[in-house]
Design an enzyme around this catalytic site. Structure first.
Site, PDB file in Angstrom:
ATOM      1  N   ALA A  69     -26.410   2.977   5.519  1.00  0.00           N
ATOM      2  CA  ALA A  69     -26.530   3.064   4.062  1.00  0.00           C
ATOM      3  C   ALA A  69     -27.915   3.570   3.688  1.00  0.00           C
ATOM      4  CB  ALA A  69     -26.280   1.697   3.431  1.00  0.00           C
ATOM      5  N   ASP A  70     -27.992   4.109   2.502  1.00  0.00           N
ATOM      6  CA  ASP A  70     -29.281   4.473   1.916  1.00  0.00           C
ATOM      7  C   ASP A  70     -29.218   4.162   0.434  1.00  0.00           C
ATOM      8  OD1 ASP A  70     -31.944   5.718   2.322  1.00  0.00           O
ATOM      9  OD2 ASP A  70     -31.203   7.022   0.722  1.00  0.00           O
TER      10      ASP A  70
END
Length: 188
Positions: A69-70
């Site tokens: 994820a970011d």
């Protein structure tokens, strides 16, 4: 099948443990500066999350489910990253106070056995209350904002500045659990 979280974030590790009891953590060394922002924040966070996941996939010699994820904070379509220093943290928080901003997360799940990849993004609207300069300075002294996108942690002391949230709380923390739950079901 083994599940791997491609993140050094303790917040993401703690959140993922609510969905999956056993998983490995392998920190991706993907160079995020290789991803160029071209106007779409959704695309940008998905591309960084994909880069992190592919970095891990390319190192594996066994099948696994890889999760990455970011998360970024944006205001006026400008990305607010992690502050460079205390002065930058002050300026970032000052720019958020009394205003709405958006938090975007890109999430990628890869099933290497099926050679399947799912990419999703999510945004959450957060409104900060008015904050005095003294309150901002006191918050910065805690050290909490210095390693967080947007210079605050909603799950920590920074949560006291939040007046309203529209959307997924866990997205603001860094891993939208509801979205991830459905992605994991889809990729099995």
């Amino acid at each position: 099948m083994k599940v791997i979280l491609a993140s050094a974030s303790e917040r993401r590790q703690e959140l993922l443990s609510r969905l999956i009891k056993t998983f490995d953590v392998i920190v991706s060394n993907f160079d995020e500066s290789k991803v160029i922002f071209e106007g779409s924040i959704d695309r940008y966070v998905k591309d960084i999350a994909l880069g992190k996941a592919m970095n891990i996939k390319n190192k594996l010699d066994e099948d696994a489910i890889i999760i990455s994820a970011d998360t970024v904070v944006t205001i006026d379509n400008m990305i607010l990253g992690k502050p460079r220093d205390e002065e930058d943290a002050f300026n970032i928080i000052k720019s958020l106070q009394g205003r709405k901003h958006l938090v975007y997360s890109g999430v990628v799940v890869i099933n290497t056995a099926k050679n399947l990849t799912i990419q999703e993004s999510l945004s959450t609207e957060v409104t900060f209350s008015e904050i005095s300069d003294d309150e901002i300075l006191e918050y910065i002294k805690t050290g909490e904002p210095l390693d967080k996108a947007g210079a605050y942690g909603i799950q920590g002391i920074g949560g006291i500045f939040v007046e309203e949230i529209r959307g997924c709380y866990y997205n603001v923390v860094g891993l939208p659990l509801n979205k991830l739950k459905f992605m994991l079901k889809e990729i099995q």
